[in-house]
Enzyme design. Sequence first.
Site, short mmCIF file in Angstrom:
data_model
loop_
_atom_site.label_atom_id
_atom_site.label_comp_id
_atom_site.label_asym_id
_atom_site.label_seq_id
_atom_site.Cartn_x
_atom_site.Cartn_y
_atom_site.Cartn_z
N ILE A 100 -4.15 4.31 0.40
CA ILE A 100 -4.73 4.70 1.69
C ILE A 100 -5.92 5.65 1.47
O ILE A 100 -6.94 5.55 2.16
CB ILE A 100 -3.67 5.39 2.57
CG1 ILE A 100 -2.52 4.43 2.86
CG2 ILE A 100 -4.29 5.87 3.89
CD1 ILE A 100 -1.28 5.13 3.42
N PHE B 64 0.84 -1.20 0.00
CA PHE B 64 0.00 0.00 0.00
C PHE B 64 0.87 1.25 0.00
O PHE B 64 2.05 1.22 0.36
CB PHE B 64 -0.97 0.01 1.19
CG PHE B 64 -0.32 0.20 2.53
CD1 PHE B 64 -0.19 1.47 3.08
CD2 PHE B 64 0.17 -0.88 3.25
CE1 PHE B 64 0.42 1.66 4.32
CE2 PHE B 64 0.77 -0.71 4.49
CZ PHE B 64 0.90 0.57 5.03
N CYS B 65 0.26 2.35 -0.42
CA CYS B 65 0.91 3.66 -0.43
C CYS B 65 -0.19 4.71 -0.36
O CYS B 65 -1.34 4.38 -0.04
CB CYS B 65 1.78 3.82 -1.68
SG CYS B 65 0.87 3.63 -3.23
N THR B 66 0.11 5.94 -0.67
CA THR B 66 -0.88 7.01 -0.51
C THR B 66 -2.06 6.83 -1.45
O THR B 66 -3.21 6.80 -1.02
CB THR B 66 -0.23 8.38 -0.75
OG1 THR B 66 0.93 8.51 0.07
CG2 THR B 66 -1.20 9.51 -0.44
#
Length: 252
Positions: free
Chosen positions: A212, A183-185
């Site tokens: 996210i 996951f990341c932004t």
Amino acid sequence: MRADILNISCYKFVPLPDAAALRDVLHARAVAAGLKGTVLLAEEGINFFLAGPAEAVRGFVDQLRADARFADLNPKESWSASVPFRKMLVKVKREIIRMDHPAIRPVEGRAPAVAPATLRRWLAQGHDDAGRPVVTLDTRNAFEVQHGTFQNAIDWRIGKFTEFPPALREHKGELQGKTVVSFCTGGIRCEKAAILMREEGVEHVYQLEGGILKYFEETDGAHYDGRCFVFDEREALAADLSAAAPQELPKP
């Protein structure tokens, strides 16, 4: 103050051999619409963060969608009381997110994605639907992670995304036998990361669809502690996608 400024973030991996020509066209459109933010273009695709009145922002996206290559753009949205960017920039780069690993080309096929609601359910039950333990892998830079991350997320303390490939090779033994959700932004880094992990032999890998921000948008933010760092003047967003008040960060 009323939160009537629409902020969007979006990316798509799609071949753009005309990236240089698109730069001038998109810059002129954005300026004419009164928008501010950043648009990154590269041969591998587009990545953008824009803010302004809702009608102007959505009109810009609709113009983009008129190009068949961008027809399925699905921006992530949040609201603020003011525009969190100072200017409008459109840049042509070598990569829309730099990994320095040219063999990783998402346009040639994505890693499987998991929807936010499914990840929330997996985290609540402690395993995926096949019974394998689930771990979340934060592909962001260490200073971003300090603002917040998923509970018990794996964090290799990278300083920039180009450090992810060597970090993976050092630690990939820890991931075997587990379902790994990168996951990341907003999804762009974890998309490249998931492809690399599969190529490096990590068998059960997913990317969190939309990152996210999409998790916040489509769930109640459960299993995530803190805020999500964003690359604009709001600094970080709470699980309700509001610009949260600054907080004292843990020491690195």
